[in-house]
Structures are given as structure tokens and as C-alpha cells.
Motif scaffolding. Structure first.
Motif, PDB file in Angstrom:
ATOM      1  N   ASP A   1      33.567  23.244  29.344  1.00 23.73           N
ATOM      2  CA  ASP A   1      33.998  21.850  29.209  1.00 23.73           C
ATOM      3  C   ASP A   1      34.917  21.727  27.991  1.00 23.73           C
ATOM      4  OD1 ASP A   1      32.220  22.082  27.121  1.00 23.73           O
ATOM      5  OD2 ASP A   1      30.886  20.482  27.780  1.00 23.73           O
ATOM      6  N   THR A   2      35.521  22.821  27.613  1.00 24.56           N
ATOM      7  CA  THR A   2      36.423  23.020  26.467  1.00 24.56           C
ATOM      8  C   THR A   2      35.688  23.091  25.136  1.00 24.56           C
ATOM      9  OG1 THR A   2      37.006  20.702  26.036  1.00 24.56           O
ATOM     10  CG2 THR A   2      38.337  21.868  27.682  1.00 24.56           C
ATOM     11  N   ALA A   3      34.418  22.748  25.087  1.00 23.28           N
ATOM     12  CA  ALA A   3      33.644  22.871  23.855  1.00 23.28           C
ATOM     13  C   ALA A   3      32.683  24.055  23.939  1.00 23.28           C
ATOM     14  CB  ALA A   3      32.877  21.590  23.566  1.00 23.28           C
ATOM     15  N   LYS A   4      31.967  24.170  25.022  1.00 21.99           N
ATOM     16  CA  LYS A   4      31.006  25.252  25.244  1.00 21.99           C
ATOM     17  C   LYS A   4      31.290  25.910  26.578  1.00 21.99           C
ATOM     18  CE  LYS A   4      28.420  24.333  21.628  1.00 21.99           C
ATOM     19  NZ  LYS A   4      28.212  25.217  20.539  1.00 21.99           N
ATOM     20  N   ALA A   5      30.805  27.129  26.738  1.00 19.61           N
ATOM     21  CA  ALA A   5      31.015  27.874  27.981  1.00 19.61           C
ATOM     22  C   ALA A   5      29.699  28.496  28.427  1.00 19.61           C
ATOM     23  CB  ALA A   5      32.063  28.960  27.779  1.00 19.61           C
ATOM     24  N   ILE A   6      29.463  28.472  29.732  1.00 19.53           N
ATOM     25  CA  ILE A   6      28.233  29.026  30.301  1.00 19.53           C
ATOM     26  C   ILE A   6      28.621  30.035  31.387  1.00 19.53           C
ATOM     27  CG2 ILE A   6      26.138  28.490  31.624  1.00 19.53           C
ATOM     28  CD1 ILE A   6      26.052  27.393  28.786  1.00 19.53           C
ATOM     29  N   PRO A   7      28.082  31.268  31.335  1.00 23.88           N
ATOM     30  CA  PRO A   7      28.368  32.237  32.393  1.00 23.88           C
ATOM     31  C   PRO A   7      27.631  31.854  33.683  1.00 23.88           C
ATOM     32  CG  PRO A   7      26.875  33.183  30.772  1.00 23.88           C
ATOM     33  CD  PRO A   7      27.278  31.832  30.260  1.00 23.88           C
ATOM     34  N   VAL A   8      28.307  32.067  34.800  1.00 29.46           N
ATOM     35  CA  VAL A   8      27.753  31.729  36.112  1.00 29.46           C
ATOM     36  C   VAL A   8      27.826  32.963  36.990  1.00 29.46           C
ATOM     37  CG1 VAL A   8      28.020  30.269  38.156  1.00 29.46           C
ATOM     38  CG2 VAL A   8      28.503  29.330  35.899  1.00 29.46           C
ATOM     39  N   ARG A   9      26.767  33.194  37.761  1.00 31.82           N
ATOM     40  CA  ARG A   9      26.729  34.287  38.732  1.00 31.82           C
ATOM     41  C   ARG A   9      26.472  33.681  40.105  1.00 31.82           C
ATOM     42  NH1 ARG A   9      22.508  37.401  36.927  1.00 31.82           N
ATOM     43  NH2 ARG A   9      21.171  36.711  38.598  1.00 31.82           N
ATOM     44  N   TYR A  10      27.229  34.118  41.091  1.00 31.14           N
ATOM     45  CA  TYR A  10      27.105  33.580  42.445  1.00 31.14           C
ATOM     46  C   TYR A  10      27.265  34.709  43.449  1.00 31.14           C
ATOM     47  CZ  TYR A  10      28.318  30.937  46.650  1.00 31.14           C
ATOM     48  OH  TYR A  10      28.360  30.435  47.918  1.00 31.14           O
ATOM     49  N   GLU A  11      26.443  34.690  44.471  1.00 32.14           N
ATOM     50  CA  GLU A  11      26.587  35.660  45.551  1.00 32.14           C
ATOM     51  C   GLU A  11      26.869  34.908  46.836  1.00 32.14           C
ATOM     52  OE1 GLU A  11      24.384  39.418  47.703  1.00 32.14           O
ATOM     53  OE2 GLU A  11      23.764  38.764  45.714  1.00 32.14           O
ATOM     54  N   GLY A  12      28.030  35.168  47.392  1.00 27.54           N
ATOM     55  CA  GLY A  12      28.442  34.494  48.613  1.00 27.54           C
ATOM     56  C   GLY A  12      29.946  34.334  48.639  1.00 27.54           C
ATOM     57  N   ILE A  13      30.400  33.603  49.615  1.00 27.85           N
ATOM     58  CA  ILE A  13      31.830  33.379  49.776  1.00 27.85           C
ATOM     59  C   ILE A  13      32.200  32.087  49.051  1.00 27.85           C
ATOM     60  CG2 ILE A  13      33.670  32.955  51.442  1.00 27.85           C
ATOM     61  CD1 ILE A  13      31.999  34.612  53.438  1.00 27.85           C
ATOM     62  N   LEU A  14      33.168  32.191  48.176  1.00 31.48           N
ATOM     63  CA  LEU A  14      33.616  31.034  47.405  1.00 31.48           C
ATOM     64  C   LEU A  14      34.555  30.166  48.238  1.00 31.48           C
ATOM     65  CD1 LEU A  14      34.342  32.774  44.007  1.00 31.48           C
ATOM     66  CD2 LEU A  14      32.600  31.059  44.440  1.00 31.48           C
ATOM     67  N   PRO A  15      34.629  28.875  47.918  1.00 36.23           N
ATOM     68  CA  PRO A  15      35.574  28.006  48.622  1.00 36.23           C
ATOM     69  C   PRO A  15      37.013  28.480  48.399  1.00 36.23           C
ATOM     70  CG  PRO A  15      34.095  26.723  47.217  1.00 36.23           C
ATOM     71  CD  PRO A  15      33.843  28.158  46.923  1.00 36.23           C
TER      72      PRO A  15
ATOM     73  N   VAL B   1      22.086  32.766  31.868  1.00 37.43           N
ATOM     74  CA  VAL B   1      23.109  32.830  32.909  1.00 37.43           C
ATOM     75  C   VAL B   1      22.732  31.842  34.000  1.00 37.43           C
ATOM     76  CG1 VAL B   1      24.216  34.296  34.653  1.00 37.43           C
ATOM     77  CG2 VAL B   1      23.613  35.244  32.422  1.00 37.43           C
ATOM     78  N   PHE B   2      23.690  31.050  34.425  1.00 35.65           N
ATOM     79  CA  PHE B   2      23.457  30.092  35.498  1.00 35.65           C
ATOM     80  C   PHE B   2      23.616  30.829  36.822  1.00 35.65           C
ATOM     81  CE2 PHE B   2      24.583  26.706  38.445  1.00 35.65           C
ATOM     82  CZ  PHE B   2      23.605  25.773  38.156  1.00 35.65           C
ATOM     83  N   VAL B   3      22.536  30.926  37.586  1.00 35.25           N
ATOM     84  CA  VAL B   3      22.560  31.589  38.889  1.00 35.25           C
ATOM     85  C   VAL B   3      22.759  30.512  39.944  1.00 35.25           C
ATOM     86  CG1 VAL B   3      21.294  33.055  40.494  1.00 35.25           C
ATOM     87  CG2 VAL B   3      21.035  33.394  38.026  1.00 35.25           C
ATOM     88  N   ALA B   4      23.955  30.508  40.530  1.00 33.28           N
ATOM     89  CA  ALA B   4      24.338  29.451  41.473  1.00 33.28           C
ATOM     90  C   ALA B   4      23.951  29.812  42.895  1.00 33.28           C
ATOM     91  CB  ALA B   4      25.839  29.210  41.393  1.00 33.28           C
ATOM     92  N   ARG B   5      23.480  28.798  43.625  1.00 27.94           N
ATOM     93  CA  ARG B   5      23.222  28.949  45.058  1.00 27.94           C
ATOM     94  C   ARG B   5      24.337  28.322  45.879  1.00 27.94           C
ATOM     95  NH1 ARG B   5      17.246  26.731  45.477  1.00 27.94           N
ATOM     96  NH2 ARG B   5      18.265  25.221  44.173  1.00 27.94           N
ATOM     97  N   GLU B   6      25.091  27.423  45.221  1.00 31.04           N
ATOM     98  CA  GLU B   6      26.183  26.728  45.896  1.00 31.04           C
ATOM     99  C   GLU B   6      27.287  26.478  44.877  1.00 31.04           C
ATOM    100  OE1 GLU B   6      26.798  22.695  48.574  1.00 31.04           O
ATOM    101  OE2 GLU B   6      24.990  22.914  47.384  1.00 31.04           O
ATOM    102  N   VAL B   7      28.532  26.683  45.291  1.00 34.61           N
ATOM    103  CA  VAL B   7      29.685  26.433  44.431  1.00 34.61           C
ATOM    104  C   VAL B   7      30.636  25.513  45.176  1.00 34.61           C
ATOM    105  CG1 VAL B   7      31.688  27.456  43.274  1.00 34.61           C
ATOM    106  CG2 VAL B   7      29.482  28.623  43.208  1.00 34.61           C
ATOM    107  N   LEU B   8      31.015  24.419  44.520  1.00 35.44           N
ATOM    108  CA  LEU B   8      31.940  23.451  45.101  1.00 35.44           C
ATOM    109  C   LEU B   8      33.203  23.426  44.261  1.00 35.44           C
ATOM    110  CD1 LEU B   8      29.324  20.590  45.426  1.00 35.44           C
ATOM    111  CD2 LEU B   8      30.028  22.145  47.226  1.00 35.44           C
TER     112      LEU B   8
END
Length: 149
Positions: free
Chosen positions: A77-91, A110-117
Motif C-alpha cells: 500500500d506504498t507504506a508496508k508490503a506483505i508477501p503473498v503465495r497463491y496456487e492456481g491460475i491468476l486472472p 506470508v499471506f496464503v491466498a485461496r482467491e486472487v482478484l
């Protein structure tokens, strides 16, 4: 059983059934409620550790790494950064430097994503993500002004 007692028993049964149904609906609603957090809020430990939530911001340039269907990137968000891990097909619209909202859980930092929009056109960013970026930029500006004094 007198008719009056029968009517009271039926009314009590209906009231109990409505109460149970309302309790089940509210419980289901509570279980499926998903809150939005910015990377700054996640870094400040405001996000829940055991619950699913959404994180949104911009995909930091140069951080997207792909290994088959596993993708890792950093949301900022330009101030902090969070690593994200995702398994699947991205949009198709997922790109570095563009807005994104991911839903999942935080695990070991680490943020483990189930859905990415991804955003859907050049001018759109989810309102929550736009507000988080705006607040983070204001915070950085205030810190810069304080340091300049």
C-alpha cells in the motif's frame, strides 16, 4: 389438554423454531464474514491469525515469481508490503504495479491466498484498497514532513 394450553404449546413451539432458525442463520453469516485489511494493518498485527480475510493493494513491481501454477508476489500500500503465495491460475488482468485483492489466511508472515482478484479496467481499484493506499501515502507524507523539521 385444553384448547388454550394447546394454542400456547403451538405458539411456544413456533417461537422456539424461529429462534433456532435465526441462530443458525446468524451463525452462518458470522462464519462467512470476510473483512478487508491493508498491508499496513496486517503488518501492525490488526488482521486475524486464524480467520480468512482479504488483503488489497498494488502488486509491487519485480516481485512476481512463477513456478508452474504456484505464484508468489508482494502486495503493498506504498507504506508496508506483505508477501503473498497463491496456487492456481491468476486472472488475465493480474500485472505488476496494478491493483489486486487476495482472500486467504496469514501463515508465518506470508499471506496464503485461496482467491486472487484483479482490477477490471484502467481506472478501477477496489474502494477499500484505494482508501488504504491513500491513507498509507498520507502517513508517508506526514513522516517525511516530520523528518524534514
Amino acid at each position: 389438554m385444553k384448547p388454550r394450553h394447546r394454542r400456547l404449546a403451538i405458539a411456544g413451539g413456533v417461537l422456539a423454531a424461529v429462534g433456532v432458525a435465526a441462530a443458525l442463520v446468524l451463525n452462518a453469516f458470522q462464519s462467512n464474514l470476510v473483512f478487508f485489511y491493508s498491508p499496513s494493518q496486517v503488518a501492525a498485527h490488526e488482521a486475524p491469525l486464524e480467520r480468512t480475510f482479504r488483503i488489497g493493494g498494488m502488486v509491487q513491481a519485480g516481485t512476481v515469481q512463477r513456478d508452474g501454477t504456484q505464484v508468489s508476489f508482494v502486495v503493498t500500500d506504498t507504506a508496508k508490503a506483505i508477501p503473498v503465495r497463491y496456487e492456481g491460475i491468476l486472472p488475465d488482468l493480474f500485472k505488476e504495479g496494478k491493483g489486486v485483492v487476495a482472500q486467504g489466511q496469514l501463515r508465518n508472515g506470508v499471506f496464503v491466498a485461496r482467491e486472487v482478484l484483479a482490477k477490471h479496467d484502467e481506472n478501477y481499484m477496489p474502494p477499500e484498497a484505494a482508501e488504504a493506499v491513500r491513507r498509507a501515502q498520507q502517513g508517508k507524507l506526514a513522516n517525511t514532513l516530520e523528518a524534514a523539521k
